[in-house]
Design an enzyme around this catalytic site. Structure first.
Site, PDB file in Angstrom:
ATOM      1  CG  ASP A  57      33.443  12.461 -30.040  1.00  0.00           C
ATOM      2  OD1 ASP A  57      33.489  12.633 -28.569  1.00  0.00           O
ATOM      3  OD2 ASP A  57      34.292  13.245 -30.712  1.00  0.00           O
TER       4      ASP A  57
ATOM      5  CG  ASP B  39      36.569  16.039 -28.875  1.00  0.00           C
ATOM      6  OD1 ASP B  39      35.957  15.117 -29.218  1.00  0.00           O
ATOM      7  OD2 ASP B  39      37.443  16.176 -29.598  1.00  0.00           O
TER       8      ASP B  39
ATOM      9  CB  SER C  95      37.763  11.385 -32.831  1.00  0.00           C
ATOM     10  OG  SER C  95      36.691  12.190 -32.373  1.00  0.00           O
TER      11      SER C  95
ATOM     12  CG  ASP D 153      37.779  12.409 -28.756  1.00  0.00           C
ATOM     13  OD1 ASP D 153      36.816  12.321 -29.093  1.00  0.00           O
ATOM     14  OD2 ASP D 153      38.808  13.115 -29.139  1.00  0.00           O
TER      15      ASP D 153
END
Length: 461
Positions: free
Chosen positions: A253, A257, A103, A255
């Protein structure tokens, strides 16, 4: 010998590579994950695996897949993906999945977010502890998986076009007014998904002019960390929104999500305001529904949910806790202060892209600027999340609690103290880093600043 207790967190795997974990550990985790699936009658005979742009991700994902295949399940490799693309794959194919990403963590980190079929979360209390124990046993025995070569095949699929088409069906942007949108992907997976979802003419052109920032995939994060929760990482987006005369700025961010929003003035819009805005839109479509909100979202969120006929339910911080509560209550939507947004129409999973699309729709369906529109959902003054590195976290929290004997105490997640004037704060330990996180909210800026500084003084001394 690897100690998996150091990297298996409350709701995912996270640690530095190669000192805390490597491909051998990834293979053991893949085998252990599949053993869990096989003992709980998980449907299907395959596991979906995706990964982000970090240099270590492809190798770790391949090792994990080898462990899966050795335990008798095939692998569907979707390659480069955002975490919500992996959830789409798990939900639409009704298969368990694993996403390799750390992340927003720095480049030397990597991790795994695992889910059951239908994107159902796996956390410490729903299988992750068992996966850790099984994988640790394999590693302690000197193996990363049972003897023998993988017996199942791996298949490669490109699901990005299907993911984009699905999101566009959930939120129709074709009829909104033209908008200029600056998007900061932070060299993360938003640079992979945004062009297809918001800009691909093959899916029919949208009235959006996308101004890209840092769309090049680069897991070393050469421009800034892919963590929009830190104000320092929003500076480039804020400047670009003003320079381009844009209507809105979006920051994803690593990743992708999570999605953060900046208004036309370059000012951040709080995730609580976005939670309330999206909740109002979902409640208009599904009157009387439950909406989940994180413990640290603004008090305004629950107020606005009730005003729109919904039932607010509070949940602990963390995606596995939010998703479990959403499934239990059949909630239509959920939002957290960290800019994770969850949708019943997306298998109760979090997707920054869908939240961004709802925000674009809300803005484009009327004529007011975003600063005015978002202001309708802002009622209190918040500090934002403030992190402190503290050697003895328990002692610091205990000292803070003792300092406010007249406050109402809530220990659902960390320490939350509420005061009679409407002010409150939450102090909790990070699940992924050695930090204490503080969030403060109050009816006035003066009260917020005073309370914030008092608590920080006690925490940091």
């Amino acid at each position: 010998m690897s100690d998996l207790s150091q990297i298996v967190k409350a709701y995912d795997v996270r640690g530095t590579v190669p000192d805390q974990w490597d491909e051998r550990v990834a293979e053991a985790l893949g085998a252990a994950f599949t053993q869990l699936l096989n003992t709980t009658d998980e449907p299907g005979d395959a596991v979906v695996v995706g990964y982000d742009m970090r240099a270590t991700s492809p190798g770790l994902a391949a090792a994990f897949a080898a462990g899966v295949r050795a335990e008798g399940r095939s692998v569907i490799e979707i390659g480069l993906a955002s975490t919500d693309l992996l959830y789409f794959a798990s939900g639409s194919l009704d298969l368990p999945g694993a996403m390799f990403t750390a992340s927003h963590n720095p480049a030397q980190y990597n991790g795994i977010k695992m889910c059951r079929s239908g994107a159902r979360p796996i956390g410490q209390d729903s299988g992750l502890a068992e996966i850790r124990e099984r994988a640790q046993a394999l590693l302690d025995s000197g193996a990363s998986r049972p003897a023998g070569e993988p017996t199942k095949l791996a298949e490669r699929r490109d699901l990005l076009p299907d993911y984009a088409a699905y999101l566009r069906k959930l939120v129709d942007l074709s009829g909104i007014r033209p908008l200029k949108v600056v998007v900061d992907a932070g060299n993360g997976m938003g640079g992979f998904t945004v062009p297809t979802v918001l800009g691909d003419a093959a899916l029919s052109a949208l009235p959006l002019e996308i101004v890209p920032l840092y769309f090049e995939l680069d897991g070393t994060f050469p421009n800034h960390e892919a963590n929009p929760l830190d104000p320092a990482n929003l500076v480039d987006l804020q400047r670009a929104v003003v320079e381009h005369g844009a209507d809105i700025g979006l920051a994803f961010d690593g990743d992708a999500d999570r999605c953060f929003v900046v208004d036309e003035r370059g000012e951040p819009v709080s995730p609580s305001a976005i939670t309330a805005l999206v909740a109002a839109r979902e409640l208009a479509k599904h009157p009387g529904s439950t909406v989940i909100h994180g413990l640290i979202t603004s008090s305004a969120v629950a107020e606005i949910i009730r005003e729109h006929g919904g039932e607010p339910v509070v949940a602990r911080v963390g995606h596995s806790f939010i998703k479990a509560e959403m499934a239990r209550t059949n909630a239509v939507f959920g939002g957290e202060h960290s800019a994770h947004y969850y949708f019943r129409d997306f298998w109760f999973a979090d997707t920054g892209m869908l939240a961004a699309m709802h925000t674009l729709a809300a803005l484009g369906e009327q004529s007011l600027p975003l600063s005015v529109l978002a202001g309708e959902y802002e009622r209190y003054i918040a500090s934002g999340e403030i992190n402190s590195t503290v050697a003895d976290q328990a002692a610091a929290v205990a000292e803070v609690r003792a300092a406010y004997p007249d406050a109402t105490v809530d220990e659902m997640d960390g320490l939350t103290l509420r005061f009679s004037d409407g002010a409150w704060f939450n102090l909790r330990a990070s699940n992924t880093e050695p930090l204490l996180r503080l969030n403060v909210e109050a009816p006035t800026r003066e009260r917020m600043v005073s309370l914030r500084d008092e608590v920080l003084d006690r925490v940091r001394r």
